[in-house]
Design a protein around this motif. Structure first.
Motif, PDB file in Angstrom:
ATOM      1  N   ARG A  89      -1.153 -20.817  -7.273  1.00  0.00           N
ATOM      2  CA  ARG A  89      -1.621 -20.116  -6.077  1.00  0.00           C
ATOM      3  C   ARG A  89      -0.321 -19.276  -5.770  1.00  0.00           C
ATOM      4  NH1 ARG A  89      -4.946 -24.125  -3.297  1.00  0.00           N
ATOM      5  NH2 ARG A  89      -4.586 -25.869  -4.610  1.00  0.00           N
ATOM      6  N   ALA A  90      -0.771 -17.896  -5.209  1.00  0.00           N
ATOM      7  CA  ALA A  90       0.051 -16.665  -5.318  1.00  0.00           C
ATOM      8  C   ALA A  90       1.544 -17.173  -4.549  1.00  0.00           C
ATOM      9  CB  ALA A  90      -0.655 -15.708  -4.746  1.00  0.00           C
ATOM     10  N   ARG A  91       1.208 -18.072  -3.519  1.00  0.00           N
ATOM     11  CA  ARG A  91       2.693 -18.412  -2.713  1.00  0.00           C
ATOM     12  C   ARG A  91       3.459 -18.897  -3.401  1.00  0.00           C
ATOM     13  NH1 ARG A  91      -0.470 -23.503  -0.181  1.00  0.00           N
ATOM     14  NH2 ARG A  91       0.490 -25.116  -1.911  1.00  0.00           N
ATOM     15  N   SER A  92       3.316 -19.446  -4.633  1.00  0.00           N
ATOM     16  CA  SER A  92       4.193 -20.098  -5.335  1.00  0.00           C
ATOM     17  C   SER A  92       4.652 -19.401  -6.674  1.00  0.00           C
ATOM     18  CB  SER A  92       3.812 -21.576  -5.778  1.00  0.00           C
ATOM     19  OG  SER A  92       3.258 -22.224  -4.649  1.00  0.00           O
ATOM     20  N   MET A  93       3.883 -18.269  -6.925  1.00  0.00           N
ATOM     21  CA  MET A  93       3.987 -17.614  -8.272  1.00  0.00           C
ATOM     22  C   MET A  93       5.358 -16.662  -8.111  1.00  0.00           C
ATOM     23  SD  MET A  93       0.121 -16.995  -9.222  1.00  0.00           S
ATOM     24  CE  MET A  93       0.336 -16.068 -10.639  1.00  0.00           C
ATOM     25  N   ASP A  94       5.899 -16.599  -9.302  1.00  0.00           N
ATOM     26  CA  ASP A  94       7.200 -15.698  -9.344  1.00  0.00           C
ATOM     27  C   ASP A  94       6.789 -14.315 -10.126  1.00  0.00           C
ATOM     28  OD1 ASP A  94       7.346 -16.433 -11.890  1.00  0.00           O
ATOM     29  OD2 ASP A  94       9.145 -17.770 -11.481  1.00  0.00           O
ATOM     30  N   ILE A  95       7.812 -13.652 -10.418  1.00  0.00           N
ATOM     31  CA  ILE A  95       7.474 -12.333 -11.089  1.00  0.00           C
ATOM     32  C   ILE A  95       6.975 -12.424 -12.663  1.00  0.00           C
ATOM     33  CG2 ILE A  95       8.481 -10.122 -12.033  1.00  0.00           C
ATOM     34  CD1 ILE A  95      10.137 -10.094  -9.580  1.00  0.00           C
ATOM     35  N   ASP A  96       7.712 -13.707 -13.164  1.00  0.00           N
ATOM     36  CA  ASP A  96       7.215 -13.618 -14.353  1.00  0.00           C
ATOM     37  C   ASP A  96       5.926 -14.175 -14.662  1.00  0.00           C
ATOM     38  OD1 ASP A  96       9.689 -13.044 -15.561  1.00  0.00           O
ATOM     39  OD2 ASP A  96      10.363 -14.981 -15.750  1.00  0.00           O
ATOM     40  N   ASP A  97       5.546 -15.180 -13.739  1.00  0.00           N
ATOM     41  CA  ASP A  97       3.980 -15.812 -13.588  1.00  0.00           C
ATOM     42  C   ASP A  97       3.145 -14.268 -13.714  1.00  0.00           C
ATOM     43  OD1 ASP A  97       4.798 -18.296 -13.702  1.00  0.00           O
ATOM     44  OD2 ASP A  97       4.817 -18.307 -11.507  1.00  0.00           O
ATOM     45  N   PHE A  98       3.238 -13.565 -12.595  1.00  0.00           N
ATOM     46  CA  PHE A  98       2.421 -12.304 -12.475  1.00  0.00           C
ATOM     47  C   PHE A  98       2.539 -11.313 -13.733  1.00  0.00           C
ATOM     48  CE2 PHE A  98       2.232 -13.415  -7.942  1.00  0.00           C
ATOM     49  CZ  PHE A  98       0.852 -13.192  -7.934  1.00  0.00           C
TER      50      PHE A  98
ATOM     51  N   PHE B 184      -4.343 -10.244 -18.884  1.00  0.00           N
ATOM     52  CA  PHE B 184      -5.582  -9.538 -18.707  1.00  0.00           C
ATOM     53  C   PHE B 184      -5.719  -8.286 -19.238  1.00  0.00           C
ATOM     54  CE2 PHE B 184      -5.890 -12.087 -14.649  1.00  0.00           C
ATOM     55  CZ  PHE B 184      -7.370 -12.215 -14.655  1.00  0.00           C
ATOM     56  N   ASN B 185      -4.555  -7.535 -19.577  1.00  0.00           N
ATOM     57  CA  ASN B 185      -4.569  -6.139 -20.079  1.00  0.00           C
ATOM     58  C   ASN B 185      -4.885  -6.370 -21.678  1.00  0.00           C
ATOM     59  OD1 ASN B 185      -1.961  -4.514 -18.342  1.00  0.00           O
ATOM     60  ND2 ASN B 185      -4.031  -5.157 -17.849  1.00  0.00           N
TER      61      ASN B 185
ATOM     62  N   PHE C  71       2.891  -0.034 -12.297  1.00  0.00           N
ATOM     63  CA  PHE C  71       2.848  -0.340 -11.012  1.00  0.00           C
ATOM     64  C   PHE C  71       1.482  -0.266 -10.202  1.00  0.00           C
ATOM     65  CE2 PHE C  71       3.761  -0.250  -6.346  1.00  0.00           C
ATOM     66  CZ  PHE C  71       4.508  -1.683  -6.010  1.00  0.00           C
ATOM     67  N   THR C  72       0.787   0.664 -10.325  1.00  0.00           N
ATOM     68  CA  THR C  72      -0.653   0.611  -9.810  1.00  0.00           C
ATOM     69  C   THR C  72      -1.602  -0.853 -10.409  1.00  0.00           C
ATOM     70  OG1 THR C  72      -0.636   2.831 -10.098  1.00  0.00           O
ATOM     71  CG2 THR C  72      -2.794   2.127  -9.408  1.00  0.00           C
ATOM     72  N   GLU C  73      -1.365  -0.982 -11.454  1.00  0.00           N
ATOM     73  CA  GLU C  73      -2.174  -2.245 -12.052  1.00  0.00           C
ATOM     74  C   GLU C  73      -1.644  -3.499 -11.586  1.00  0.00           C
ATOM     75  OE1 GLU C  73      -3.936  -3.354 -15.541  1.00  0.00           O
ATOM     76  OE2 GLU C  73      -3.897  -1.376 -16.107  1.00  0.00           O
ATOM     77  N   TRP C  74      -0.127  -3.569 -11.347  1.00  0.00           N
ATOM     78  CA  TRP C  74       0.605  -4.557 -10.803  1.00  0.00           C
ATOM     79  C   TRP C  74       0.320  -4.654  -9.126  1.00  0.00           C
ATOM     80  CZ3 TRP C  74       4.310  -8.349 -12.028  1.00  0.00           C
ATOM     81  CH2 TRP C  74       4.980  -8.779 -10.933  1.00  0.00           C
ATOM     82  N   ASP C  75       0.069  -3.748  -8.628  1.00  0.00           N
ATOM     83  CA  ASP C  75      -0.378  -3.803  -7.150  1.00  0.00           C
ATOM     84  C   ASP C  75      -1.468  -4.347  -6.856  1.00  0.00           C
ATOM     85  OD1 ASP C  75       0.307  -3.235  -4.440  1.00  0.00           O
ATOM     86  OD2 ASP C  75      -0.958  -1.453  -4.517  1.00  0.00           O
ATOM     87  N   GLY C  76      -2.624  -3.776  -7.904  1.00  0.00           N
ATOM     88  CA  GLY C  76      -4.019  -4.230  -7.956  1.00  0.00           C
ATOM     89  C   GLY C  76      -4.085  -5.522  -8.206  1.00  0.00           C
ATOM     90  N   LEU C  77      -3.150  -6.332  -9.073  1.00  0.00           N
ATOM     91  CA  LEU C  77      -3.426  -7.749  -9.383  1.00  0.00           C
ATOM     92  C   LEU C  77      -2.736  -8.559  -8.223  1.00  0.00           C
ATOM     93  CD1 LEU C  77      -3.409 -10.308 -11.091  1.00  0.00           C
ATOM     94  CD2 LEU C  77      -1.265  -9.557 -11.978  1.00  0.00           C
ATOM     95  N   THR C  78      -1.683  -7.894  -7.447  1.00  0.00           N
ATOM     96  CA  THR C  78      -1.054  -8.858  -6.490  1.00  0.00           C
ATOM     97  C   THR C  78      -1.893  -8.644  -5.252  1.00  0.00           C
ATOM     98  OG1 THR C  78       0.540  -6.914  -5.896  1.00  0.00           O
ATOM     99  CG2 THR C  78       1.545  -8.776  -7.296  1.00  0.00           C
ATOM    100  N   ARG C  79      -2.675  -7.602  -5.023  1.00  0.00           N
ATOM    101  CA  ARG C  79      -3.453  -7.430  -3.915  1.00  0.00           C
ATOM    102  C   ARG C  79      -4.741  -8.376  -4.020  1.00  0.00           C
ATOM    103  NH1 ARG C  79      -5.344  -2.082  -3.910  1.00  0.00           N
ATOM    104  NH2 ARG C  79      -3.341  -1.672  -2.939  1.00  0.00           N
ATOM    105  N   ILE C  80      -5.127  -8.800  -4.947  1.00  0.00           N
ATOM    106  CA  ILE C  80      -5.909  -9.772  -5.117  1.00  0.00           C
ATOM    107  C   ILE C  80      -5.470 -11.272  -5.042  1.00  0.00           C
ATOM    108  CG2 ILE C  80      -7.778 -11.146  -6.850  1.00  0.00           C
ATOM    109  CD1 ILE C  80      -7.689  -8.277  -8.217  1.00  0.00           C
ATOM    110  N   ALA C  81      -4.432 -11.314  -5.604  1.00  0.00           N
ATOM    111  CA  ALA C  81      -3.851 -12.629  -5.702  1.00  0.00           C
ATOM    112  C   ALA C  81      -3.469 -12.996  -4.075  1.00  0.00           C
ATOM    113  CB  ALA C  81      -2.832 -12.928  -6.587  1.00  0.00           C
ATOM    114  N   PHE C  82      -2.642 -12.147  -3.477  1.00  0.00           N
ATOM    115  CA  PHE C  82      -2.084 -12.510  -2.230  1.00  0.00           C
ATOM    116  C   PHE C  82      -3.248 -12.301  -0.975  1.00  0.00           C
ATOM    117  CE2 PHE C  82       1.869 -12.410  -4.474  1.00  0.00           C
ATOM    118  CZ  PHE C  82       2.480 -13.283  -3.877  1.00  0.00           C
ATOM    119  N   LEU C  83      -4.499 -11.767  -1.271  1.00  0.00           N
ATOM    120  CA  LEU C  83      -5.301 -11.665  -0.064  1.00  0.00           C
ATOM    121  C   LEU C  83      -5.483 -12.986   0.489  1.00  0.00           C
ATOM    122  CD1 LEU C  83      -7.126  -9.426   1.117  1.00  0.00           C
ATOM    123  CD2 LEU C  83      -8.950 -10.136  -0.257  1.00  0.00           C
TER     124      LEU C  83
END
Ligand code: SAH
Length: 306
Positions: free
Chosen positions: A282-291, A298-299, A213-225
């Motif tokens: 764009r993050a606004r249109s991306m779902d969980i599978d996309d992320f 990346f990993n 979850f820490t990685e997930w949160d790091g990725l979504t933080r960048i995308a949703f900034l």
């Protein structure tokens, strides 16, 4: 005496007379005065007589006593010592007393014990950290029925392309199923808050997704900034690239990989975004599978988020 001061004194006096207590706005103290809302929240939780229930912010105990009538045990975490005393007074000498455990302190800093269900009219200022504290708590609980500020509740359930879709939406929905249960108007509380409220049900995904979850949160933080920008643009920021490079160096040293002289983090990120066809998203249109796919890509290349 100045007028304002005397009015305030009068108001406080009234409150003291009514309840014996002055509510403290800094602690988000808006107690639920409508018993129908409390009953309805209890019903929606599908509480069983064998359940241990966690309540955050019991206040004067309007909800606590109703839960105690239906559950095996209630663990109530309250920050305000005055209200803890009120609650203790309320159950003292009744059969409910032995089934109530009170944790005095800040729910965000308190180590939570095991619980089956969480029911709470939450102090709104701790909503977001509380949701993740609950969802990352182990073992997982069965369900939570929580009152939140209405806009926060709408963010929790928002889907891609909804106006309120944000990092809170996707991070919560990765870990749980979330449903809006009902709207609750200001006048059901005393004193009435400035904002409208809604009740939501949160059911953790069990087993939880196999994701750090820490990685997930790091990725979504960048995308949703900047959720309306393309990922290609979001990943160009030097601070983002610096962090990814630092993490990549760590990854290499942990895995005994020699870092190539011509290694360029910007090129690497671009290559991953191109290979996955995600650069223009764009993050606004991306779902969980996309992320999930993006994080996995990346990993696989040794790029980690923090
Ligand atoms: N559940 C009660 C009161 C809700 S008001 C009812 O519905 O009537 C919110 C309550 O949360 C208050 O009692 C307040 O003192 C408490 N509170 C505020 N911040 C808190 C925190 N960080 N940890 C635990 N309790 C908190």
């Amino acid at each position: 005496m100045p007028k304002v001061k005397s009015e305030k004194k009068h108001r406080i006096h009234n409150e003291v007379q009514k309840q014996g207590i002055v509510f403290n706005k800094d602690f988000g103290q808006h107690i639920l005065k409508n018993p129908l809302v409390i009953t309805s929240m209890l019903e929606k939780s599908a509480l069983r007589p064998t359940d241990v229930v966690l309540e955050i912010g019991p206040g004067t105990g309007n909800m606590t006593v109703k839960i105690l009538e239906k559950a095996k045990k209630v663990i109530a975490c309250e920050i305000d010592a005055r209200l803890v005393a009120e609650l203790q007074k309320r159950v003292q000498g009744t059969p409910l007393h032995s089934r109530l455990q009170i944790l005095v302190g800040d729910a965000l800093k308190t180590e939570l014990p095991f619980f089956d269900i969480c029911i709470a009219n939450v102090p709104y200022q701790i909503s977001s950290p509380l949701v993740f504290k609950l969802l990352l708590h182990r073992p997982l609980f069965r369900c939570a029925v929580l009152m939140f500020q209405r806009e926060f509740a709408q963010r929790l359930v928002a889907k891609p392309d909804d106006k309120l879709y944000c990092r809170l939406s996707i991070n919560t929905q990765l870990l749980a199923r979330v449903d809006l249960l009902m709207k609750v108007g200001k006048n059901n509380f005393r004193p009435p808050p400035k904002v409208e409220s809604s009740v939501v049900r949160i059911e953790p995904r069990n087993p939880p997704p196999p994701i750090n979850f820490t990685e997930w949160d790091g990725l979504t933080r960048i995308a949703f900034l900047r959720k309306n920008k393309t990922l290609a643009a979001s990943f160009k920021h030097s601070s983002v690239l610096e962090t990814l490079l630092k993490n990549y160096r760590l990854h290499c040293s942990l895995h005994n990989i020699a870092l190539a002289d011509n290694f360029n983090i910007k090129d690497k990120v671009e290559q991953i975004l191109n290979d996955t066809n995600m650069g223009a998203k764009r993050a606004r249109s991306m779902d969980i599978d996309d992320f999930m796919n993006l994080l996995c890509a990346f990993n696989t290349e040794g790029i980690h988020f923090s």
